[in-house]
Design an enzyme around this catalytic site. Structure first.
Site, PDB file in Angstrom:
ATOM      1  N   LYS A  94      -0.858   8.426   1.432  1.00 31.52           N
ATOM      2  CA  LYS A  94       0.113   8.853   2.597  1.00 31.52           C
ATOM      3  C   LYS A  94       1.559   8.577   2.068  1.00 31.52           C
ATOM      4  O   LYS A  94       2.496   9.119   2.076  1.00 31.52           O
ATOM      5  CB  LYS A  94      -0.113   8.178   3.848  1.00 31.52           C
ATOM      6  CG  LYS A  94      -1.304   8.729   4.676  1.00 31.52           C
ATOM      7  CD  LYS A  94      -1.355   7.977   6.191  1.00 31.52           C
ATOM      8  CE  LYS A  94      -1.414   6.702   6.067  1.00 31.52           C
ATOM      9  NZ  LYS A  94      -2.660   6.090   5.651  1.00 31.52           N
ATOM     10  N   ARG A 105      -2.065   4.900  15.022  1.00 30.20           N
ATOM     11  CA  ARG A 105      -3.187   4.576  14.210  1.00 30.20           C
ATOM     12  C   ARG A 105      -4.532   4.484  15.373  1.00 30.20           C
ATOM     13  O   ARG A 105      -5.701   4.401  15.414  1.00 30.20           O
ATOM     14  CB  ARG A 105      -3.099   2.991  14.133  1.00 30.20           C
ATOM     15  CG  ARG A 105      -2.329   2.685  12.646  1.00 30.20           C
ATOM     16  CD  ARG A 105      -3.240   2.990  11.719  1.00 30.20           C
ATOM     17  NE  ARG A 105      -3.304   1.964  10.693  1.00 30.20           N
ATOM     18  CZ  ARG A 105      -2.722   1.688   9.633  1.00 30.20           C
ATOM     19  NH1 ARG A 105      -1.340   2.231   9.854  1.00 30.20           N
ATOM     20  NH2 ARG A 105      -2.737   0.735   8.769  1.00 30.20           N
ATOM     21  N   ARG A 132      -8.732  -0.316  -5.939  1.00 31.19           N
ATOM     22  CA  ARG A 132      -7.433  -0.860  -5.561  1.00 31.19           C
ATOM     23  C   ARG A 132      -7.356  -2.444  -5.274  1.00 31.19           C
ATOM     24  O   ARG A 132      -6.530  -3.066  -5.745  1.00 31.19           O
ATOM     25  CB  ARG A 132      -6.928  -0.337  -4.140  1.00 31.19           C
ATOM     26  CG  ARG A 132      -5.561  -0.572  -3.513  1.00 31.19           C
ATOM     27  CD  ARG A 132      -5.150   0.393  -2.746  1.00 31.19           C
ATOM     28  NE  ARG A 132      -4.047  -0.094  -1.613  1.00 31.19           N
ATOM     29  CZ  ARG A 132      -3.788   0.567  -0.643  1.00 31.19           C
ATOM     30  NH1 ARG A 132      -4.151   1.906  -0.742  1.00 31.19           N
ATOM     31  NH2 ARG A 132      -2.798   0.390   0.137  1.00 31.19           N
ATOM     32  N   ARG A 190       0.321  -7.597  -1.719  1.00 33.20           N
ATOM     33  CA  ARG A 190      -0.196  -7.400  -0.543  1.00 33.20           C
ATOM     34  C   ARG A 190      -1.575  -8.334  -0.078  1.00 33.20           C
ATOM     35  O   ARG A 190      -2.468  -8.283  -0.612  1.00 33.20           O
ATOM     36  CB  ARG A 190      -0.570  -5.931  -0.280  1.00 33.20           C
ATOM     37  CG  ARG A 190       0.618  -5.037   0.059  1.00 33.20           C
ATOM     38  CD  ARG A 190       0.158  -3.535   0.563  1.00 33.20           C
ATOM     39  NE  ARG A 190      -0.531  -3.545   1.609  1.00 33.20           N
ATOM     40  CZ  ARG A 190      -0.802  -2.322   2.682  1.00 33.20           C
ATOM     41  NH1 ARG A 190      -0.072  -1.213   1.907  1.00 33.20           N
ATOM     42  NH2 ARG A 190      -1.311  -2.300   3.416  1.00 33.20           N
ATOM     43  N   ARG A 200      -9.889  -2.743   7.144  1.00 32.94           N
ATOM     44  CA  ARG A 200      -8.964  -1.537   7.526  1.00 32.94           C
ATOM     45  C   ARG A 200      -9.616  -0.058   7.697  1.00 32.94           C
ATOM     46  O   ARG A 200      -9.229   0.603   8.367  1.00 32.94           O
ATOM     47  CB  ARG A 200      -7.589  -1.622   6.517  1.00 32.94           C
ATOM     48  CG  ARG A 200      -6.722  -2.831   6.717  1.00 32.94           C
ATOM     49  CD  ARG A 200      -5.820  -3.069   5.275  1.00 32.94           C
ATOM     50  NE  ARG A 200      -5.130  -1.888   4.847  1.00 32.94           N
ATOM     51  CZ  ARG A 200      -4.608  -1.970   3.704  1.00 32.94           C
ATOM     52  NH1 ARG A 200      -4.966  -2.900   2.720  1.00 32.94           N
ATOM     53  NH2 ARG A 200      -4.001  -0.902   3.375  1.00 32.94           N
TER      54      ARG A 200
HETATM   55  P1  AMP Z   1      -0.383   0.147   6.132  1.00 33.42           P
HETATM   56  O1  AMP Z   1       0.540  -0.249   5.193  1.00 33.42           O
HETATM   57  O2  AMP Z   1       0.000   1.175   7.000  1.00 33.42           O
HETATM   58  O3  AMP Z   1      -2.001  -0.120   5.646  1.00 33.42           O
HETATM   59  O4  AMP Z   1      -0.372  -1.128   7.407  1.00 33.42           O
HETATM   60  C1  AMP Z   1      -0.806  -2.212   7.011  1.00 33.42           C
HETATM   61  C2  AMP Z   1      -1.168  -2.997   8.380  1.00 33.42           C
HETATM   62  O5  AMP Z   1      -0.092  -3.299   9.084  1.00 33.42           O
HETATM   63  C3  AMP Z   1      -2.111  -2.600   9.007  1.00 33.42           C
HETATM   64  O6  AMP Z   1      -3.567  -2.988   8.655  1.00 33.42           O
HETATM   65  C4  AMP Z   1      -2.130  -3.063  10.351  1.00 33.42           C
HETATM   66  O7  AMP Z   1      -2.380  -4.532  10.389  1.00 33.42           O
HETATM   67  C5  AMP Z   1      -0.537  -3.060  10.520  1.00 33.42           C
HETATM   68  N1  AMP Z   1      -0.313  -1.861  11.067  1.00 33.42           N
HETATM   69  C6  AMP Z   1       0.770  -0.820  10.257  1.00 33.42           C
HETATM   70  N2  AMP Z   1       0.677   0.099  11.234  1.00 33.42           N
HETATM   71  C7  AMP Z   1       0.291  -0.227  12.304  1.00 33.42           C
HETATM   72  C8  AMP Z   1       0.196   0.662  13.627  1.00 33.42           C
HETATM   73  N3  AMP Z   1       0.525   1.912  13.753  1.00 33.42           N
HETATM   74  N4  AMP Z   1      -0.659   0.092  14.667  1.00 33.42           N
HETATM   75  C9  AMP Z   1      -1.145  -1.251  14.348  1.00 33.42           C
HETATM   76  N5  AMP Z   1      -0.942  -1.985  13.146  1.00 33.42           N
HETATM   77  C10 AMP Z   1      -0.374  -1.273  12.240  1.00 33.42           C
END
Ligand code: AMP
Length: 192
Positions: free
Chosen positions: A13, A88, A127, A136, A147
């Protein structure tokens, strides 16, 4: 043009959002990036979400909804935005609908990057191995698997939410980056 990119962790994404940002002069809004920035800056918000993110769980809906609501009003979103990592879950999708309505905005397309589950788990393990000790803290095997579990449980129903509203378009996310980009562009041309 206002777009949502949906897909599991590891689907690409972020890469596709960056390409769309350049191609259409619209702004990529990654809630994950915004939350990571808050953690890095050590803000009050960052302190609240750090442990949740490190585990691979979702931060509370009201937190991300408030961030997005503020961000899409900024001048750099005047042309449009690509939501990457939001919504999400269905609650966030409903909150987004209300928010956009209030602001007199709408969604043009919701693009889902379809990924085979077995290949996804393999990618995720790779990864985790490649990024171990990297920037990260949620790129370790346990957090990545969490996740993914959260994705299947909470985020998969978001696709149905948008399918019911006639907005969902699915693109094969297993293809190479160029092919996925081209497919997305075709979808957006048809939506225009
Ligand atoms: P990402 O970079 O999109 O994989 O997000 C990393 C982490 O940020 C996720 O595992 C959640 O802990 C938090 N996070 C990101 N976007 C959201 C969202 N829309 N709702 C809730 N938690 C989020």
């Amino acid at each position: 043009m206002n777009i949502i990119l949906l897909g599991p962790p590891g689907a690409g994404k972020g890469t596709q959002a960056e390409r769309l940002e350049k191609r259409y002069a619209i702004k990529q809004l990654s809630t994950g990036d915004m939350l990571r920035a808050a953690v890095a800056e050590g803000t009050e918000l960052g302190k609240q979400v750090e442990a949740i993110m490190a585990r691979g769980d979702l931060v509370p809906d009201h937190v991300v909804v408030a961030i997005v609501a503020e961000r899409i009003d900024a001048a750099d979103c005047a042309n449009g935005f690509i939501l990457d990592g939001f919504p999400r879950n269905v609650g966030q999708a409903e909150a987004l609908d209300r928010m956009l309505k209030e602001k007199g905005k709408g969604l043009d397309s919701v693009i889902e990057l379809g990924v085979d589950e077995a290949i996804l788990i393999d990618r995720i393990d790779k990864r985790a191995a490649e990024t171990a000790g990297g920037p990260r803290p949620d790129d370790n095997v346990e957090a990545l698997r969490q996740r993914l579990a959260v994705y299947f449980e909470q985020t998969v129903p978001v696709s149905a939410y948008y399918r019911d509203r006639g907005l969902l378009r699915t693109v094969d996310g297993m293809a190479d980056i160029e092919t996925v980009s081209r497919e997305i562009e075709n979808v957006l041309k048809r939506a225009a």
